[in-house]
Design an enzyme around this catalytic site. Structure first.
Site, mmCIF file in Angstrom:
data_model
loop_
_atom_site.group_PDB
_atom_site.id
_atom_site.type_symbol
_atom_site.label_atom_id
_atom_site.label_comp_id
_atom_site.label_asym_id
_atom_site.label_seq_id
_atom_site.Cartn_x
_atom_site.Cartn_y
_atom_site.Cartn_z
ATOM 1 N N ASP A 52 8.788 31.166 -53.757
ATOM 2 C CA ASP A 52 10.046 31.824 -54.144
ATOM 3 C C ASP A 52 9.821 33.331 -54.345
ATOM 4 O O ASP A 52 10.757 34.078 -54.625
ATOM 5 C CB ASP A 52 10.702 31.163 -55.364
ATOM 6 C CG ASP A 52 9.838 31.215 -56.606
ATOM 7 O OD1 ASP A 52 8.683 31.705 -56.536
ATOM 8 O OD2 ASP A 52 10.319 30.761 -57.672
ATOM 9 N N ASP A 91 8.351 25.925 -52.719
ATOM 10 C CA ASP A 91 8.649 26.094 -54.149
ATOM 11 C C ASP A 91 10.009 25.517 -54.513
ATOM 12 O O ASP A 91 11.000 25.732 -53.787
ATOM 13 C CB ASP A 91 8.697 27.595 -54.482
ATOM 14 C CG ASP A 91 7.384 28.124 -55.005
ATOM 15 O OD1 ASP A 91 6.481 27.321 -55.311
ATOM 16 O OD2 ASP A 91 7.259 29.365 -55.104
ATOM 17 N N GLU A 122 6.833 25.252 -61.559
ATOM 18 C CA GLU A 122 6.106 26.038 -62.559
ATOM 19 C C GLU A 122 6.122 25.360 -63.932
ATOM 20 O O GLU A 122 7.173 24.868 -64.369
ATOM 21 C CB GLU A 122 6.727 27.441 -62.677
ATOM 22 C CG GLU A 122 6.559 28.252 -61.407
ATOM 23 C CD GLU A 122 7.066 29.689 -61.520
ATOM 24 O OE1 GLU A 122 7.401 30.139 -62.643
ATOM 25 O OE2 GLU A 122 7.124 30.366 -60.471
ATOM 26 N N GLU A 187 -2.329 31.054 -61.662
ATOM 27 C CA GLU A 187 -1.998 32.457 -61.367
ATOM 28 C C GLU A 187 -2.391 33.349 -62.537
ATOM 29 O O GLU A 187 -2.006 33.097 -63.685
ATOM 30 C CB GLU A 187 -0.486 32.581 -61.077
ATOM 31 C CG GLU A 187 -0.069 34.020 -60.787
ATOM 32 C CD GLU A 187 1.309 34.161 -60.146
ATOM 33 O OE1 GLU A 187 1.958 33.141 -59.855
ATOM 34 O OE2 GLU A 187 1.724 35.322 -59.947
#
Ligand code: KIV
Length: 269
Positions: A52, A91, A122, A187
């Site tokens: 995304d 995503d 996420e 990340e």
């Protein structure tokens, strides 16, 4: 069925798992369109991620928050049409998995109409992960810096420098695996933490700004080609510098990841 559509030619989750088992680093880059997807695919990149991040690098938004499921479906289809080998992850965008039913409906679109083999979401959304896995939808988790939470975080900063936050990320990674996630993206976390998590988990861990000891690496394609606007993140590298074509830059990235030469210490936290 053409070669392009043959499912046997595509890498499967078993091939990606085998790379971790055999100690072969997994190469991943983001892709948003057919031309780049074809180039990455024939350059031997193992995993294409329709991230995304397209909201920022393609659409020009400040964050990934405005990206819709329709946007993700459109770009996933574009990428899927052009690949012949690479594994494809798409995503789930902001608010498309606020409950398990929405997560499953939206993930089904990306798999059925988009051609993705796995969806990524996420945070430690264990309720959604469990439900998706029950519906036979493979899931990639994403921990550390969570761009969809940017307004809560207040900025794009390294996550897990403090011992209690590092411990929470470690525990969440375990819980994600136990809930059925088959891959994890970490990340912007300290390299030592990412190493520990990669060693503790059975599932492949792909890092971005997470050090060289993850099982694989991902970068935003436009960052590694040096064409993103704004400041280049410290963890990224312009692989086009010193190369004479985009194709050789991608080959250089692939080689550097496979040989554990990227990320170097200057790209790590
Ligand atoms: O959206 C994206 O490109 C991502 C990567 C930064 C991992 O999630």
């Amino acid at each position: 069925m053409t070669m392009n559509q043959s499912v046997n030619a595509l890498l499967s989750i078993n091939d990606i798992r085998a790379m971790k088992r055999d100690g072969e680093k997994i190469t991943c880059l983001t892709a948003y369109d057919a031309s780049f997807a074809a180039l990455l695919d024939r350059s031997g990149i193992d995993v294409l991620l329709v991230g995304d991040s397209l909201g920022m690098v393609v659409q020009g938004h400040r964050t990934t928050i405005p990206v819709s499921i329709a946007d993700m479906l459109y770009h996933t289809r574009c990428v899927n049409h052009a690949r012949e080998r690479a594994f494809l992850i798409a995503d789930l965008p902001f608010m498309s998995y606020s409950n398990p039913i929405d997560a499953a409906k939206n993930a089904a679109l990306l798999l059925q109409q988009g051609g993705a083999q796995m969806v990524k979401l996420e945070g430690a959304r264990l309720d959604c992960i469990r439900f998706l896995v029950e519906q036979k939808i493979p899931v990639c988790g994403h921990l550390g810096l969570l761009p969809q939470s940017i307004h809560q975080l207040g900025g794009y900063q390294v996550q897990g420098k403090e011992p209690d936050v590092a411990q929470k990320i470690r525990e969440d990674a375990q819980l994600l695996q136990e809930s059925g996630a088959t891959m994890l993206i970490l990340e912007c976390v300290p390299a030592a933490l990412a190493k520990q998590i990669s060693n503790e988990l059975i599932i492949p861990v792909i890092g971005i700004g997470a050090g060289v000891d993850c099982d694989g690496q991902v970068l935003v394609l436009y960052d590694m080609l040096g064409i993103s606007f704004g400041k280049r993140p410290r963890f990224s590298k312009n692989f086009l510098l010193g190369e004479d074509s985009i194709e050789s830059a991608i080959h250089a990235y692939r080689k550097a990841v496979k040989n554990a030469e990227f990320p170097a210490p200057e790209h790590c936290y």
